[in-house]
Design a protein around this motif. Sequence first.
Motif, mmCIF file in Angstrom:
data_model
loop_
_atom_site.group_PDB
_atom_site.id
_atom_site.type_symbol
_atom_site.label_atom_id
_atom_site.label_comp_id
_atom_site.label_asym_id
_atom_site.label_seq_id
_atom_site.Cartn_x
_atom_site.Cartn_y
_atom_site.Cartn_z
ATOM 1 N N LEU A 169 21.699 -32.594 55.512
ATOM 2 C CA LEU A 169 22.765 -32.874 56.467
ATOM 3 C C LEU A 169 23.529 -34.118 56.013
ATOM 4 O O LEU A 169 22.915 -35.113 55.627
ATOM 5 C CB LEU A 169 22.165 -33.083 57.860
ATOM 6 N N CYS A 170 24.851 -34.063 56.067
ATOM 7 C CA CYS A 170 25.672 -35.132 55.490
ATOM 8 C C CYS A 170 26.811 -35.522 56.429
ATOM 9 O O CYS A 170 27.383 -34.670 57.109
ATOM 10 C CB CYS A 170 26.281 -34.688 54.162
ATOM 11 N N VAL A 171 27.133 -36.805 56.400
ATOM 12 C CA VAL A 171 28.273 -37.324 57.164
ATOM 13 C C VAL A 171 29.410 -37.606 56.196
ATOM 14 O O VAL A 171 29.222 -38.270 55.176
ATOM 15 C CB VAL A 171 27.890 -38.612 57.921
ATOM 16 N N GLY A 172 30.577 -37.100 56.507
ATOM 17 C CA GLY A 172 31.744 -37.309 55.659
ATOM 18 C C GLY A 172 32.635 -38.424 56.180
ATOM 19 O O GLY A 172 32.741 -38.640 57.397
ATOM 20 N N LYS A 173 33.257 -39.152 55.258
ATOM 21 C CA LYS A 173 34.267 -40.166 55.591
ATOM 22 C C LYS A 173 33.781 -41.128 56.676
ATOM 23 O O LYS A 173 34.466 -41.371 57.679
ATOM 24 C CB LYS A 173 35.580 -39.485 56.007
ATOM 25 N N GLY B 283 42.794 -40.065 51.154
ATOM 26 C CA GLY B 283 44.082 -39.573 51.622
ATOM 27 C C GLY B 283 44.241 -39.478 53.121
ATOM 28 O O GLY B 283 45.296 -39.053 53.604
ATOM 29 N N ALA B 284 43.215 -39.882 53.881
ATOM 30 C CA ALA B 284 43.321 -39.810 55.334
ATOM 31 C C ALA B 284 44.265 -40.905 55.836
ATOM 32 O O ALA B 284 44.187 -42.051 55.398
ATOM 33 C CB ALA B 284 41.951 -39.969 55.981
ATOM 34 N N PRO C 114 38.553 -40.693 60.926
ATOM 35 C CA PRO C 114 38.279 -39.607 61.864
ATOM 36 C C PRO C 114 37.737 -40.128 63.191
ATOM 37 O O PRO C 114 36.928 -41.060 63.211
ATOM 38 C CB PRO C 114 37.227 -38.768 61.126
ATOM 39 N N GLU C 115 38.228 -39.564 64.287
ATOM 40 C CA GLU C 115 37.756 -39.984 65.605
ATOM 41 C C GLU C 115 36.397 -39.369 65.918
ATOM 42 O O GLU C 115 35.590 -39.961 66.640
ATOM 43 C CB GLU C 115 38.772 -39.580 66.684
ATOM 44 N N LYS D 68 27.008 -52.093 56.908
ATOM 45 C CA LYS D 68 27.565 -52.639 58.155
ATOM 46 C C LYS D 68 28.934 -52.039 58.455
ATOM 47 O O LYS D 68 29.410 -52.098 59.603
ATOM 48 C CB LYS D 68 27.662 -54.166 58.097
ATOM 49 N N ASP D 69 29.561 -51.426 57.431
ATOM 50 C CA ASP D 69 30.902 -50.876 57.605
ATOM 51 C C ASP D 69 30.910 -49.405 58.016
ATOM 52 O O ASP D 69 31.978 -48.793 58.091
ATOM 53 C CB ASP D 69 31.703 -51.060 56.315
ATOM 54 N N MET D 70 29.735 -48.832 58.268
ATOM 55 C CA MET D 70 29.700 -47.455 58.774
ATOM 56 C C MET D 70 30.468 -47.371 60.099
ATOM 57 O O MET D 70 30.309 -48.228 60.969
ATOM 58 C CB MET D 70 28.265 -47.007 59.044
ATOM 59 N N MET D 71 31.268 -46.328 60.258
ATOM 60 C CA MET D 71 31.967 -46.122 61.527
ATOM 61 C C MET D 71 31.047 -45.481 62.561
ATOM 62 O O MET D 71 31.091 -45.812 63.737
ATOM 63 C CB MET D 71 33.223 -45.284 61.294
#
Length: 300
Positions: free
Chosen positions: A95-99, A109-110, A114-115, A236-239
Amino acid sequence: MKLLSFKLNGQVKFGPKVKKEEAVWDVIEIQKQLKILPSFPETIIDGIALGFDFVEQARKLVDAAQKAENGAQFKYAFSEIEWLSPIPRTPKNILCVGKNYNDHAKEMGAEKAPEDIMIFTKSPTAIAADESTLPVHADKTDSLDYEGELAIVIGKRGKDIPKGMAFDYIFGYTIANDLTARDLQQKHKQFFLGKSLDGSCPMGPYLVTKDEIPDPHALSIVTKVNGEVRQNGSTKDMMFTVADIIAILSKYVTLEPGDVILTGTPAGVGKGMNPPTFLKAGDEVKISIEGIGTLANRFQ
């Protein structure tokens, strides 16, 4: 505790790293010969399912070996073993989290971050080991890219896990390289094929138990390609935090012991360079995460 999986004389084994030595304890053989415990797991996933009882059992076996007259026979130098991924095979797709890092989302390019969390999967057949030589798949892609990531290893079964209890379901952490064929990703308009080429998810070198990493959001992530620093980020910069990820994922998917969750990559991937610079035969990628170690792979 730093755990690793390895192959010795054709057998898949696991054990803790020997402290202050480049060696591993063969806890399965210790139990087999010294019979310290009533029983002991035969696979690392079976062990993970026992939680910290498993860690305590491993410690008792190591302690017994250290006290035994012939205890040295139960440890093997790293040069004597074939490294495997700490989790040689996950119960389901990885399982993976993108962006999940704002700067990475921008370099891809975003226009804005992402919300909502972006989730995709990689096939378990993509799993590879630290120090293994991996294919660049030149017959399938000319755009193989690296992504250094912190990976969570789930320790117990859970569904609809509250955010405040998320860490109770974590066994430990490892390092992953979410290798991606960018052209396949674009061609198929989804992630699975471009993320699942054989060998495209090396992990390791260790599975570090969560007690050794009290704050997974205070770790540096550095990726080097042929010695050049490409990614120099921090968790620490993970959203979406580790707790966010587990709570959201478990709302839809039952998590199981041995499940691996990749938490996203910081900025600095090959596609984000000007011009884009992808992996080629002869390259070496090293990903270091504070408290875990360095995952190294060569490409051919």
